[in-house]
Motif scaffolding. Structure first.
Motif, PDB file in Angstrom:
ATOM      1  N   LYS A 139       1.167   9.393 -16.022  1.00 32.93           N
ATOM      2  CA  LYS A 139       0.897   8.777 -15.002  1.00 32.93           C
ATOM      3  C   LYS A 139       1.124   9.589 -13.778  1.00 32.93           C
ATOM      4  O   LYS A 139       0.418   9.708 -12.560  1.00 32.93           O
ATOM      5  CB  LYS A 139       2.022   7.621 -14.756  1.00 32.93           C
ATOM      6  CG  LYS A 139       1.298   6.285 -15.623  1.00 32.93           C
ATOM      7  CD  LYS A 139       2.285   5.075 -15.502  1.00 32.93           C
ATOM      8  CE  LYS A 139       2.195   4.113 -16.438  1.00 32.93           C
ATOM      9  NZ  LYS A 139       2.770   2.742 -16.286  1.00 32.93           N
ATOM     10  N   ARG A 140       2.032  10.665 -13.812  1.00 33.76           N
ATOM     11  CA  ARG A 140       2.491  11.339 -12.600  1.00 33.76           C
ATOM     12  C   ARG A 140       1.248  12.326 -12.268  1.00 33.76           C
ATOM     13  O   ARG A 140       0.966  13.073 -11.342  1.00 33.76           O
ATOM     14  CB  ARG A 140       3.772  12.208 -13.060  1.00 33.76           C
ATOM     15  CG  ARG A 140       4.906  11.219 -12.631  1.00 33.76           C
ATOM     16  CD  ARG A 140       6.296  11.661 -12.815  1.00 33.76           C
ATOM     17  NE  ARG A 140       6.768  12.974 -11.967  1.00 33.76           N
ATOM     18  CZ  ARG A 140       7.751  13.528 -12.161  1.00 33.76           C
ATOM     19  NH1 ARG A 140       8.566  13.458 -13.117  1.00 33.76           N
ATOM     20  NH2 ARG A 140       7.881  14.196 -10.981  1.00 33.76           N
ATOM     21  N   GLY A 168      -1.489  10.786 -11.013  1.00 29.02           N
ATOM     22  CA  GLY A 168      -1.239  10.409  -9.486  1.00 29.02           C
ATOM     23  C   GLY A 168      -1.507  11.632  -8.744  1.00 29.02           C
ATOM     24  O   GLY A 168      -1.529  11.583  -7.683  1.00 29.02           O
ATOM     25  N   GLU A 203      -5.560   7.085  -5.224  1.00 23.97           N
ATOM     26  CA  GLU A 203      -5.673   5.923  -5.947  1.00 23.97           C
ATOM     27  C   GLU A 203      -4.082   5.296  -6.542  1.00 23.97           C
ATOM     28  O   GLU A 203      -4.100   4.344  -6.894  1.00 23.97           O
ATOM     29  CB  GLU A 203      -6.571   5.999  -7.136  1.00 23.97           C
ATOM     30  CG  GLU A 203      -7.781   6.261  -6.748  1.00 23.97           C
ATOM     31  CD  GLU A 203      -8.770   6.800  -8.056  1.00 23.97           C
ATOM     32  OE1 GLU A 203      -8.271   6.747  -9.231  1.00 23.97           O
ATOM     33  OE2 GLU A 203      -9.903   7.282  -8.029  1.00 23.97           O
ATOM     34  N   HIS A 204      -3.231   6.218  -6.279  1.00 26.98           N
ATOM     35  CA  HIS A 204      -2.070   6.234  -6.873  1.00 26.98           C
ATOM     36  C   HIS A 204      -0.955   6.134  -5.818  1.00 26.98           C
ATOM     37  O   HIS A 204       0.317   6.380  -5.873  1.00 26.98           O
ATOM     38  CB  HIS A 204      -1.538   7.085  -8.024  1.00 26.98           C
ATOM     39  CG  HIS A 204      -2.477   6.981  -9.175  1.00 26.98           C
ATOM     40  ND1 HIS A 204      -3.717   7.631  -9.213  1.00 26.98           N
ATOM     41  CD2 HIS A 204      -2.256   6.385 -10.285  1.00 26.98           C
ATOM     42  CE1 HIS A 204      -4.081   7.401 -10.349  1.00 26.98           C
ATOM     43  NE2 HIS A 204      -3.291   6.656 -11.081  1.00 26.98           N
ATOM     44  N   LYS A 205      -1.355   5.972  -4.384  1.00 29.47           N
ATOM     45  CA  LYS A 205      -0.474   6.374  -3.292  1.00 29.47           C
ATOM     46  C   LYS A 205       0.752   5.345  -3.286  1.00 29.47           C
ATOM     47  O   LYS A 205       1.542   5.604  -2.490  1.00 29.47           O
ATOM     48  CB  LYS A 205      -1.043   6.486  -1.904  1.00 29.47           C
ATOM     49  CG  LYS A 205      -2.060   5.350  -1.596  1.00 29.47           C
ATOM     50  CD  LYS A 205      -2.865   5.611  -0.283  1.00 29.47           C
ATOM     51  CE  LYS A 205      -3.560   4.539   0.139  1.00 29.47           C
ATOM     52  NZ  LYS A 205      -4.442   4.919   1.137  1.00 29.47           N
ATOM     53  N   GLY A 245       1.896   3.789  -5.963  1.00 27.54           N
ATOM     54  CA  GLY A 245       2.886   3.856  -7.176  1.00 27.54           C
ATOM     55  C   GLY A 245       3.311   5.309  -7.180  1.00 27.54           C
ATOM     56  O   GLY A 245       4.157   5.514  -6.510  1.00 27.54           O
ATOM     57  N   VAL A 246       3.233   5.932  -8.594  1.00 27.10           N
ATOM     58  CA  VAL A 246       3.780   7.076  -8.798  1.00 27.10           C
ATOM     59  C   VAL A 246       3.251   8.112  -7.975  1.00 27.10           C
ATOM     60  O   VAL A 246       4.210   9.151  -7.739  1.00 27.10           O
ATOM     61  CB  VAL A 246       3.225   7.544 -10.412  1.00 27.10           C
ATOM     62  CG1 VAL A 246       3.572   6.657 -11.398  1.00 27.10           C
ATOM     63  CG2 VAL A 246       1.694   7.524 -10.361  1.00 27.10           C
ATOM     64  N   GLY A 247       2.515   8.071  -7.249  1.00 27.49           N
ATOM     65  CA  GLY A 247       2.041   8.950  -6.141  1.00 27.49           C
ATOM     66  C   GLY A 247       2.655   8.932  -4.692  1.00 27.49           C
ATOM     67  O   GLY A 247       2.119   9.576  -3.815  1.00 27.49           O
ATOM     68  N   TYR A 248       3.373   7.856  -4.683  1.00 27.72           N
ATOM     69  CA  TYR A 248       3.846   7.680  -3.347  1.00 27.72           C
ATOM     70  C   TYR A 248       4.528   8.654  -2.618  1.00 27.72           C
ATOM     71  O   TYR A 248       4.350   9.152  -1.350  1.00 27.72           O
ATOM     72  CB  TYR A 248       4.763   6.435  -3.407  1.00 27.72           C
ATOM     73  CG  TYR A 248       5.672   5.841  -2.129  1.00 27.72           C
ATOM     74  CD1 TYR A 248       4.776   5.199  -1.133  1.00 27.72           C
ATOM     75  CD2 TYR A 248       6.857   6.242  -2.089  1.00 27.72           C
ATOM     76  CE1 TYR A 248       5.513   4.524   0.002  1.00 27.72           C
ATOM     77  CE2 TYR A 248       7.521   6.020  -0.827  1.00 27.72           C
ATOM     78  CZ  TYR A 248       6.872   5.068   0.231  1.00 27.72           C
ATOM     79  OH  TYR A 248       7.643   5.102   1.329  1.00 27.72           O
TER      80      TYR A 248
END
Length: 313
Positions: A201-202, A205, A211-213, A215-218
């Motif tokens: 996931k990382r 991300g 698309e992942h900002k 969640g894991v890409g915050y």
């Protein structure tokens, strides 16, 4: 050599000074000067060790290569024990004594470089063979990588694999022997990552940040906002907004984003240039070493510093 040594010392001093300033700036709203005071203590210890090391003959390390390596492997094994290692963020990587934490993998980095430098000098005339060039040094590298891998610490595993591989190539290993185990290692790493939901996931991300900002890409997304907000000259020292809880690891892994927001692109590019100069100077110093041990030792340490900076930035 004098130019290389002077440039190296100036770059290290500049990065150290900037690091202290930015550490205080990034953490002052949460813990005040606590992290700064702790870092100053470690800085004093590091400078003392630096002066001591510079006054000694580096060839003395040959005598301690095996004891240091054995201790490093034992520490890596012990940290995995349930009642000894401390778990943080789903990883068992730390020993903790009286509030002071220690990662044995940090000690293992230097231990592996020293033992490979010793090995490369001892068998330099036979490094072009499969047994001496790949099999036997592999018996030194693989246990360290596996113990760090299961902590789990994929980043340090990749880092040490790259540093070890670079040292073997410099030591004289032939490409036809070097490529197959590297390909096998990459395939094994890919398979393990594919079956590791959190890390896959990382990776996605990182590849598809928008698309992942949430969640894991915050954290990475917030760091990018910080760098963008800084522009050319930054918002001013102490004026970062993203450090106020938006970038969770703003005073550790993501401090580069705070530098960019407060001091701008000029400062961040200066940091990159300083690390590039450190690598160039380190390689020059290693190439001018009096023996193969010095060449491999200097190259290993230089690549380790340069790759760590590259990965984090």
């Amino acid at each position: 050599m004098k130019i290389a040594v002077t440039t190296l010392a100036c770059c290290v001093a500049a990065l150290l000074a900037l690091g202290m300033v930015m550490l205080y700036s990034s953490s002052m709203s949460q813990v005040g000067a606590h992290y700064l005071m702790m870092q100053l203590l470690w800085c004093a210890l590091g400078l003392g060790l630096c002066v001591t090391a510079s006054s000694l003959d580096y060839r003395l390390l040959k005598k301690f290569a095996w004891p240091v390596f054995i201790v490093a492997v034992l520490l890596l094994a012990l940290v995995l024990e349930k009642h000894l290692g401390v778990v943080r963020g789903n990883a068992r990587r730390w020993f903790s004594f009286g509030g002071v934490s220690f990662q044995p993998s940090e000690f293992a980095k230097l231990a592996l470089i020293v033992i490979l430098a010793w090995y490369g000098e001892r068998y330099q005339r036979q490094m072009h063979t499969w047994v001496r060039g790949i099999l036997l040094p592999g018996l030194l590298i693989v246990p360290v990588l596996l113990l760090i891998f299961v902590e789990p610490d994929r980043g340090t595993t990749i880092l040490l694999a790259a540093v070890g591989g670079a040292m073997l190539l410099i030591g004289g290993v032939r490409w036809k022997y070097f490529v197959p185990p590297i390909l096998l290692g990459v395939i094994a790493l890919g398979v393990s990552l594919w079956h590791d939901p959190m890390r896959i996931k990382r990776i996605f991300g990182w590849l598809y940040l928008e698309e992942h900002k949430a969640g894991v890409g915050y954290q990475a997304y917030q760091a990018m906002l910080a760098l963008g907000a800084g522009g050319w000259t930054g918002l001013g020292l102490g004026n970062s907004r993203q450090k106020l809880g938006f970038v969770p690891e703003h005073h550790t892994d993501f401090i580069f984003s705070v530098i960019g927001e407060e001091l701008g692109l000029i400062a961040t590019m200066s940091v990159v240039v300083a690390f590039v100069l450190i690598v160039i100077c380190g390689i020059c110093i290693a190439l001018n070493a009096r023996d193969t041990f010095g060449l491999l030792l200097g190259s290993g340490i230089t690549f380790m510093i340069g790759l760590q900076a590259f990965i984090n930035i």
